[in-house]
Design a protein around this motif. Structure first.
Motif, PDB file in Angstrom:
ATOM      1  N   PRO A  14      37.196  50.171   6.708  1.00 56.48           N
ATOM      2  CA  PRO A  14      36.064  49.377   6.216  1.00 56.48           C
ATOM      3  C   PRO A  14      35.558  48.351   7.223  1.00 56.48           C
ATOM      4  CG  PRO A  14      37.843  49.450   4.591  1.00 56.48           C
ATOM      5  CD  PRO A  14      38.389  50.015   5.859  1.00 56.48           C
ATOM      6  N   SER A  15      36.426  47.863   8.120  1.00 55.60           N
ATOM      7  CA  SER A  15      36.001  46.824   9.061  1.00 55.60           C
ATOM      8  C   SER A  15      34.956  47.331  10.049  1.00 55.60           C
ATOM      9  CB  SER A  15      37.216  46.276   9.831  1.00 55.60           C
ATOM     10  OG  SER A  15      37.725  47.237  10.745  1.00 55.60           O
ATOM     11  N   LEU A  16      34.889  48.648  10.251  1.00 50.20           N
ATOM     12  CA  LEU A  16      33.925  49.192  11.214  1.00 50.20           C
ATOM     13  C   LEU A  16      32.519  49.291  10.651  1.00 50.20           C
ATOM     14  CD1 LEU A  16      35.984  52.036  12.963  1.00 50.20           C
ATOM     15  CD2 LEU A  16      35.759  49.621  13.597  1.00 50.20           C
ATOM     16  N   THR A  17      32.393  49.196   9.337  1.00 52.47           N
ATOM     17  CA  THR A  17      31.057  49.348   8.734  1.00 52.47           C
ATOM     18  C   THR A  17      30.136  48.186   9.099  1.00 52.47           C
ATOM     19  OG1 THR A  17      31.725  48.278   6.654  1.00 52.47           O
ATOM     20  CG2 THR A  17      32.018  50.679   6.813  1.00 52.47           C
ATOM     21  N   ARG A  18      30.695  47.074   9.572  1.00 52.44           N
ATOM     22  CA  ARG A  18      29.838  45.935   9.930  1.00 52.44           C
ATOM     23  C   ARG A  18      28.930  46.249  11.117  1.00 52.44           C
ATOM     24  NH1 ARG A  18      34.824  44.641  12.279  1.00 52.44           N
ATOM     25  NH2 ARG A  18      34.756  43.838  14.426  1.00 52.44           N
ATOM     26  N   TYR A  19      29.286  47.273  11.879  1.00 56.92           N
ATOM     27  CA  TYR A  19      28.463  47.650  13.027  1.00 56.92           C
ATOM     28  C   TYR A  19      27.249  48.489  12.608  1.00 56.92           C
ATOM     29  CZ  TYR A  19      32.492  46.267  15.891  1.00 56.92           C
ATOM     30  OH  TYR A  19      33.496  45.564  16.498  1.00 56.92           O
ATOM     31  N   ALA A  20      27.273  49.044  11.415  1.00 54.41           N
ATOM     32  CA  ALA A  20      26.264  50.018  10.988  1.00 54.41           C
ATOM     33  C   ALA A  20      25.090  49.344  10.273  1.00 54.41           C
ATOM     34  CB  ALA A  20      26.905  51.059  10.069  1.00 54.41           C
ATOM     35  N   HIS A  21      23.950  50.009  10.322  1.00 60.96           N
ATOM     36  CA  HIS A  21      22.791  49.561   9.542  1.00 60.96           C
ATOM     37  C   HIS A  21      22.976  49.869   8.060  1.00 60.96           C
ATOM     38  CE1 HIS A  21      20.539  50.575  13.505  1.00 60.96           C
ATOM     39  NE2 HIS A  21      20.944  49.331  13.530  1.00 60.96           N
ATOM     40  N   ARG A  22      23.704  50.946   7.795  1.00 61.25           N
ATOM     41  CA  ARG A  22      23.855  51.437   6.428  1.00 61.25           C
ATOM     42  C   ARG A  22      25.192  52.156   6.315  1.00 61.25           C
ATOM     43  NH1 ARG A  22      20.784  56.167   3.766  1.00 61.25           N
ATOM     44  NH2 ARG A  22      20.528  56.775   5.932  1.00 61.25           N
TER      45      ARG A  22
END
Length: 227
Positions: free
Chosen positions: A206-214
């Motif tokens: 889940p911590s990697l989702t901060r890099y995504a637009h969506r």
């Protein structure tokens, strides 16, 4: 006028027929990927993430529904056309790097160009891409075993980029890296995205989702959430 999505899934379902009974791995999954987007696809083991990855990477075709990539319905392409799409439209970055051990970093990146053009890289494109991903000439002459995990992943990203794909499909790209190196690789993917590359990140972290637009979250083969 709104652009056509670079990738579009419409009611994509994947059923595996087993002796013990049918297994529905993907169940009516629909979403678009916009050109230049950074999209994260999240899901725990068994959520359908790997099956979806195989669809997006054209390693498999849906049981039903429609998958279009770069404006083309994948199911209507023949084997050669699918091979060309995998080679020219999608760049793959894997958790385990999958570099060829006997080749140098440079030769690993040059190899897709040789497959495509049937000749060596006289224009030094491989060197240029390696430099862009943080691998200089002194590192480029080393074999994978002589490089750190982070350096190997940078080489793998350069290899994925060398044929100028429109989409970068990343499967757990930081899974084999320590936290600091993983952050550096994610920062590199963000920079590539800012330069116009469409990035699809498949992860359980889940911590990697901060890099995504969506972020699209899968559960039991269905889209549980979009954020």
């Amino acid at each position: 006028m709104e652009k056509t999505p670079i990738m579009q899934l419409i009611n994509v379902t994947k059923v595996y027929k087993l002796e013990s009974g049918d297994v529905v791995a993907l169940d009516n999954v629909s979403f678009d990927v916009r050109e230049g987007e950074f999209l994260a696809i999240m899901g725990a083991s068994g959520s359908g993430k790997s099956t979806l990855l195989n669809q997006l990477g054209i390693l498999d075709v849906p049981t039903s529904g429609e998958l279009s990539i770069d404006g083309k319905n994948v199911a209507k392409l023949n084997d050669l056309e699918r091979t060309h799409m995998r080679r020219d439209v999608i760049g793959y970055v894997f958790q385990k790097f999958y570099l060829i051990p006997l080749l140098t970093a440079y030769e690993n990146v040059e190899y897709p160009l040789i497959l495509k053009y049937k000749k060596r890289d006289k224009n030094k494109r491989a060197s240029h891409i390696l430099n862009e991903t943080g691998i200089d000439e002194t590192m480029a002459i080393h074999r994978p075993s002589q490089l750190s995990g982070g350096q190997q992943q940078r080489v793998a990203i350069a290899r994925a980029l060398v044929n100028e794909p429109k989409i970068l499909l990343c499967d757990e790209p930081t899974g084999n890296l320590d936290k600091k190196t993983g952050t550096q690789i994610m920062d590199l993917l963000v920079e590539l995205n800012k330069k116009g590359k469409t990035v699809i990140l498949v992860t359980h972290d889940p911590s990697l989702t901060r890099y995504a637009h969506r972020t699209i979250t899968l559960e039991d083969g269905r889209i549980a959430n979009v954020s």
